[in-house]
Scaffold this motif. Structure first.
Motif, mmCIF file in Angstrom:
data_model
loop_
_atom_site.group_PDB
_atom_site.id
_atom_site.type_symbol
_atom_site.label_atom_id
_atom_site.label_comp_id
_atom_site.label_asym_id
_atom_site.label_seq_id
_atom_site.Cartn_x
_atom_site.Cartn_y
_atom_site.Cartn_z
ATOM 1 N N LYS A 184 -15.118 6.924 -5.934
ATOM 2 C CA LYS A 184 -14.996 8.091 -6.818
ATOM 3 C C LYS A 184 -15.617 9.348 -6.204
ATOM 4 O O LYS A 184 -15.298 10.460 -6.632
ATOM 5 N N ASP A 185 -16.496 9.152 -5.226
ATOM 6 C CA ASP A 185 -17.189 10.297 -4.643
ATOM 7 C C ASP A 185 -16.443 10.912 -3.461
ATOM 8 O O ASP A 185 -16.877 11.928 -2.920
ATOM 9 N N PHE A 186 -15.335 10.300 -3.056
ATOM 10 C CA PHE A 186 -14.539 10.880 -1.978
ATOM 11 C C PHE A 186 -13.627 11.972 -2.537
ATOM 12 O O PHE A 186 -13.127 11.875 -3.659
ATOM 13 N N ASN A 187 -13.412 12.993 -1.735
ATOM 14 C CA ASN A 187 -12.514 14.067 -2.136
ATOM 15 C C ASN A 187 -11.050 13.680 -1.990
ATOM 16 O O ASN A 187 -10.179 14.262 -2.644
ATOM 17 N N LEU A 188 -10.786 12.690 -1.142
ATOM 18 C CA LEU A 188 -9.413 12.243 -0.924
ATOM 19 C C LEU A 188 -9.429 10.867 -0.272
ATOM 20 O O LEU A 188 -10.299 10.563 0.541
ATOM 21 N N ILE A 189 -8.445 10.048 -0.654
ATOM 22 C CA ILE A 189 -8.230 8.745 -0.026
ATOM 23 C C ILE A 189 -6.842 8.759 0.617
ATOM 24 O O ILE A 189 -5.856 9.115 -0.032
ATOM 25 N N ILE A 190 -6.796 8.376 1.888
ATOM 26 C CA ILE A 190 -5.520 8.274 2.600
ATOM 27 C C ILE A 190 -5.266 6.795 2.866
ATOM 28 O O ILE A 190 -5.977 6.163 3.670
ATOM 29 N N ALA A 191 -4.276 6.229 2.188
ATOM 30 C CA ALA A 191 -3.948 4.805 2.317
ATOM 31 C C ALA A 191 -2.761 4.653 3.261
ATOM 32 O O ALA A 191 -1.663 5.129 2.958
ATOM 33 N N LEU A 192 -2.990 3.986 4.390
ATOM 34 C CA LEU A 192 -1.942 3.792 5.388
ATOM 35 C C LEU A 192 -1.567 2.318 5.427
ATOM 36 O O LEU A 192 -2.400 1.467 5.747
ATOM 37 N N GLY A 193 -0.340 2.000 5.081
ATOM 38 C CA GLY A 193 0.079 0.601 5.087
ATOM 39 C C GLY A 193 1.519 0.452 4.669
ATOM 40 O O GLY A 193 2.218 1.423 4.396
ATOM 41 N N GLY A 194 1.959 -0.790 4.598
ATOM 42 C CA GLY A 194 3.338 -1.028 4.207
ATOM 43 C C GLY A 194 3.542 -2.404 3.615
ATOM 44 O O GLY A 194 4.676 -2.858 3.470
ATOM 45 N N GLY A 195 2.452 -3.080 3.283
ATOM 46 C CA GLY A 195 2.571 -4.417 2.726
ATOM 47 C C GLY A 195 1.623 -4.603 1.565
ATOM 48 O O GLY A 195 1.295 -3.658 0.850
ATOM 49 N N PHE A 196 1.167 -5.849 1.393
ATOM 50 C CA PHE A 196 0.221 -6.151 0.317
ATOM 51 C C PHE A 196 -1.077 -6.670 0.930
ATOM 52 O O PHE A 196 -1.057 -7.589 1.749
ATOM 53 N N PRO A 197 -2.206 -6.098 0.526
ATOM 54 C CA PRO A 197 -2.362 -4.884 -0.296
ATOM 55 C C PRO A 197 -2.112 -3.638 0.538
ATOM 56 O O PRO A 197 -2.277 -3.646 1.746
ATOM 57 N N GLY A 198 -1.702 -2.586 -0.145
ATOM 58 C CA GLY A 198 -1.375 -1.350 0.546
ATOM 59 C C GLY A 198 -1.539 -0.152 -0.356
ATOM 60 O O GLY A 198 -2.332 -0.186 -1.316
ATOM 61 N N PRO A 199 -0.814 0.909 -0.111
ATOM 62 C CA PRO A 199 -0.949 2.139 -0.909
ATOM 63 C C PRO A 199 -0.769 1.915 -2.407
ATOM 64 O O PRO A 199 -1.460 2.540 -3.212
ATOM 65 N N LYS A 200 0.157 1.029 -2.786
ATOM 66 C CA LYS A 200 0.368 0.762 -4.209
ATOM 67 C C LYS A 200 -0.900 0.228 -4.860
ATOM 68 O O LYS A 200 -1.280 0.649 -5.968
ATOM 69 N N GLU A 201 -1.577 -0.693 -4.181
ATOM 70 C CA GLU A 201 -2.808 -1.264 -4.732
ATOM 71 C C GLU A 201 -3.929 -0.227 -4.761
ATOM 72 O O GLU A 201 -4.777 -0.236 -5.674
ATOM 73 N N TRP A 202 -3.953 0.683 -3.781
ATOM 74 C CA TRP A 202 -4.945 1.753 -3.809
ATOM 75 C C TRP A 202 -4.751 2.629 -5.043
ATOM 76 O O TRP A 202 -5.730 3.098 -5.642
ATOM 77 N N VAL A 203 -3.522 2.846 -5.423
ATOM 78 C CA VAL A 203 -3.251 3.637 -6.633
ATOM 79 C C VAL A 203 -3.684 2.870 -7.876
ATOM 80 O O VAL A 203 -4.379 3.407 -8.751
ATOM 81 N N LEU A 204 -3.299 1.596 -7.959
ATOM 82 C CA LEU A 204 -3.526 0.808 -9.177
ATOM 83 C C LEU A 204 -4.992 0.471 -9.402
ATOM 84 O O LEU A 204 -5.452 0.434 -10.552
ATOM 85 N N TYR A 205 -5.740 0.201 -8.316
ATOM 86 C CA TYR A 205 -7.108 -0.290 -8.463
ATOM 87 C C TYR A 205 -8.183 0.745 -8.148
ATOM 88 O O TYR A 205 -9.354 0.528 -8.483
ATOM 89 N N VAL A 206 -7.798 1.845 -7.510
ATOM 90 C CA VAL A 206 -8.789 2.861 -7.160
ATOM 91 C C VAL A 206 -8.391 4.241 -7.675
ATOM 92 O O VAL A 206 -9.148 4.890 -8.390
#
Length: 300
Positions: A184-206
């Motif tokens: 929560k203290d980061f100004n931005l998260i950059i999720a680089l991936g294409g499988g599981f877990p990946g960007p979708k999970e970063w959205v759902l869980y973080v």
């Protein structure tokens, strides 16, 4: 581009000749044309201009508009099979973050991530930004197993899963992580991936639970699954080689210092573009032959 146009003219001439001489396109002709479309741009580099699209520009603008010194988390969640697509965008966004003077923390929830991260460290950070110090300007906190379970924890307490960095230095002693207790203290998260877990999970869980801005870089085959989350839950998306090429092109335009920096995604788009053109030509040609044959059958 002139060479590519000449090559396309030759291809069109051959295809027209074959369509007149026969009632179908032979399979070997298709193989030869695809081989030429891919091999010629590799042997004689052909590049095209890539205008940045809104979904890619959203990623660029978010990094660009953050004040220098902002804290950014970049997660390398991909394997060598996806590296040709995601590696160039990983290098480009890292280069952009360092050019803006941001503080970057690298991590991974894929076991293959740390090895691929080393490629970015060796090819981008150390040679291009030798004045940036590990622990002060950036940190690598390494890999943790647990998939989305890791994300469930670090959204509230980063040190429960990552008490030390990859060099076994406690996070509390790293200036770059000063004031960072959770994602929560980061100004931005950059999720680089294409499988599981990946960007979708970063959205759902973080991203959603922690109300943290998230942008994504994904392989082309998985990028369509992320577009429903744009632009609210994902501020921007880099999709495949095309997204990486647009980012590289725009970064070089905004920062002239990177004009001579290698742009692998832009180079890879040459063969891919010509191959797509050849495929479209065969689709059109196939329809022409079909309707011609049907007309001749009716006359008979």
């Amino acid at each position: 581009q002139i060479i590519s146009l000449v090559a396309l003219g030759i291809i069109l001439s051959i295809l027209a000749y074959r369509s007149i001489k026969g009632h179908e396109v032979q399979r070997r002709l298709i193989f030869v044309m695809i081989w030429l479309a891919v091999s010629v741009p590799v042997l004689v580099p052909i590049t095209f201009y890539h205008k940045i699209t809104p979904v890619v520009k959203a990623v660029f603008d978010k990094i660009e508009l953050l004040p220098p010194g902002s804290k950014i988390l970049i997660s390398f969640d991909f394997d060598p099979a996806m590296a040709p697509e995601i590696g160039p965008m990983a290098n480009a966004v890292t280069r952009h973050c360092f050019a803006k003077g941001h503080k970057v923390v690298f991590m991974s929830i894929w076991g293959t991530g740390p090895g691929l991260l080393r490629t970015t460290l060796d090819n981008v950070i150390r040679p291009e930004f030798p004045d940036r110090e590990e622990g002060i300007d950036w940190a690598n906190i390494g890999y943790k197993a647990g998939n989305q379970g890791v994300l469930n924890v670090i959204v509230t307490d980063l040190r429960k899963m990552y008490p030390a960095d990859i060099n076994n230095v406690p996070l509390d002693s790293l200036p770059v992580l000063s004031g960072i207790k959770s994602c929560k203290d980061f100004n931005l998260i950059i999720a680089l991936g294409g499988g599981f877990p990946g960007p979708k999970e970063w959205v759902l869980y973080v991203g959603d639970p922690g109300d943290v801005p998230v942008v994504a870089g994904a392989a082309a085959v998985t990028a369509p699954q992320l577009y429903p989350y744009y632009p609210k839950q994902l501020l921007g998306i880099l999709g495949g080689i095309k997204g990486a090429a647009e980012y590289e092109q725009h970064l070089a335009e905004v920062y002239p210092r990177f004009a001579d920096t290698p742009r692998p995604a832009v180079k890879m788009m040459g063969p891919q573009t010509l191959a797509h053109v050849v495929v479209m030509i065969f689709i059109v040609l196939g329809n022409i032959i079909y309707f011609r044959n049907r007309r001749e059958a009716r006359k008979a």
